[in-house]
Design a protein around this motif. Structure first.
Motif, PDB file in Angstrom:
ATOM      1  N   HIS A 212      47.910  73.089  78.523  1.00  0.00           N
ATOM      2  CA  HIS A 212      47.029  74.092  77.919  1.00  0.00           C
ATOM      3  C   HIS A 212      47.805  74.854  76.855  1.00  0.00           C
ATOM      4  CE1 HIS A 212      43.924  77.050  77.437  1.00  0.00           C
ATOM      5  NE2 HIS A 212      44.587  78.014  78.056  1.00  0.00           N
ATOM      6  N   MET A 239      42.979  74.845  86.075  1.00  0.00           N
ATOM      7  CA  MET A 239      42.905  73.493  85.515  1.00  0.00           C
ATOM      8  C   MET A 239      43.509  72.465  86.448  1.00  0.00           C
ATOM      9  SD  MET A 239      43.903  73.363  81.474  1.00  0.00           S
ATOM     10  CE  MET A 239      44.054  71.572  81.550  1.00  0.00           C
ATOM     11  N   LEU A 251      45.293  65.932  82.320  1.00  0.00           N
ATOM     12  CA  LEU A 251      44.153  66.688  81.812  1.00  0.00           C
ATOM     13  C   LEU A 251      44.642  67.693  80.784  1.00  0.00           C
ATOM     14  CD1 LEU A 251      41.087  66.720  82.486  1.00  0.00           C
ATOM     15  CD2 LEU A 251      41.549  68.734  83.900  1.00  0.00           C
ATOM     16  N   SER A 253      43.385  70.846  78.114  1.00  0.00           N
ATOM     17  CA  SER A 253      42.318  71.768  77.753  1.00  0.00           C
ATOM     18  C   SER A 253      41.827  71.417  76.357  1.00  0.00           C
ATOM     19  CB  SER A 253      42.817  73.208  77.792  1.00  0.00           C
ATOM     20  OG  SER A 253      43.755  73.438  76.750  1.00  0.00           O
ATOM     21  N   GLU A 254      40.638  71.905  76.027  1.00  0.00           N
ATOM     22  CA  GLU A 254      40.061  71.632  74.713  1.00  0.00           C
ATOM     23  C   GLU A 254      40.958  72.156  73.606  1.00  0.00           C
ATOM     24  OE1 GLU A 254      35.436  71.314  73.661  1.00  0.00           O
ATOM     25  OE2 GLU A 254      36.123  73.367  74.033  1.00  0.00           O
ATOM     26  N   PHE A 283      37.357  69.524  78.520  1.00  0.00           N
ATOM     27  CA  PHE A 283      38.660  68.948  78.866  1.00  0.00           C
ATOM     28  C   PHE A 283      38.689  67.499  78.439  1.00  0.00           C
ATOM     29  CE2 PHE A 283      37.720  72.330  81.886  1.00  0.00           C
ATOM     30  CZ  PHE A 283      38.882  73.095  81.797  1.00  0.00           C
TER      31      PHE A 283
END
Length: 286
Positions: A212, A239, A251, A253-254, A283
């Motif tokens: 992130h 997350m 994964l 984050s955007e 995500f």
């Protein structure tokens, strides 16, 4: 004594020699360690006492062949130390000292920080976590699992630091790492993510990691590591829980994916709510 600053937390060997802990304290056979053990049963880089926020010190075995014991029990994952604990490596016994007066003094120093000492800083945040750590105790022999976990932690620590990052805290079966968002930091983070992805492919221990980017509050480094706090720190831990729920091993984050978009091939993982946060968030996996 090996430190003239007379820090308030220390390890003491059976001969009464005191090793004051300022920041992190590596222990092992080679001269590069803060505590050097002349013992063939000690590994070159055997263990680490890691200073964390909230005046905590954690004992981390770095995958040593002969293990590290705490109060007579072998350490299988990072464990918080308490005043009077006995760390046993080979024939060496080191007693951990953190008197209540020391904690009070550290708390006073923190409370006396000015507003200028607390900065709002853009950072990259990465949380890694071993999957199904409880089931692993059933899969591997009792003497093998601590070695595997320790070597995984040591390898992750090395690759994070080689890519310009730092481990802020250990979490029992994982860790939180970070990078200050400066020129070139996105390339360092990408290198770390790719290295962790390769490590996933060859590791006996299944693990996931999440990445992130956001603005966090960074406090003073009185324990050797900056204190990270704020909404984005909470966000990345949520997350990690989401990644477990989605059964995703990686994964982003955007925001992180947007900043790294030109450097990786990613796939959308949908929009999802996170506990404690309003709305849904996008995500991606890679």
């Amino acid at each position: 004594m090996n430190d003239t600053t007379k820090a308030s937390v220390w390890l003491e060997n059976s001969a009464g020699e005191q090793f004051f802990i300022v920041g992190n304290c590596p222990i092992g056979r080679t001269p590069t360690n803060q505590i050097v053990l002349a013992d063939d049963r000690a590994s070159r880089r055997h263990a680490l006492v890691h200073a964390q926020e909230q005046f905590q010190y954690w004992l981390v075995d770095l995958g040593s062949s002969n293990g590290t014991s705490l109060n007579g029990r072998r350490v299988s994952q990072p464990t918080m130390l308490r005043h009077g604990d006995r760390v046993e490596i080979g024939a060496s016994v080191l007693t951990f000292h953190q008197p209540s007066t020391a904690t009070a003094a550290q708390r006073t120093n923190r409370d006396e920080q000015t507003v200028v000492d607390i900065k709002s800083v853009p950072c990259w945040l990465l949380v890694a976590d071993i999957e199904g750590s409880t089931r692993l105790h059933e899969k591997f022999p009792a003497e093998e699992l601590p070695v595997l976990i320790g070597r995984w932690l040591a390898e992750c620590k090395q690759l994070i630091e080689e890519c310009g990052g730092s481990i802020n805290k250990f979490l029992g079966d994982g860790f939180l790492a970070y990078w200050h968002a400066t020129t070139g930091s996105s390339l360092q983070v990408m290198r770390a993510a790719e290295a962790l992805k390769r490590l996933q492919g060859g590791s006996k221990l299944p693990f996931r990691f999440v990445l992130h980017h956001g603005t966090v509050f960074c406090g003073g480094a009185s324990l050797g590591e900056e204190s990270l706090s704020g909404r984005e720190v909470n966000f990345i831990f949520r997350m990690e829980k989401l990644a477990s729920k989605l059964q995703e091993t990686r994964l982003l984050s955007e925001m992180a994916a947007c900043l790294l978009d030109a450097q990786l091939a990613s796939n959308a993982a949908g929009r999802h709510p996170l506990p404690g946060f309003e709305g849904e968030f996008g995500f991606v996996t890679f």
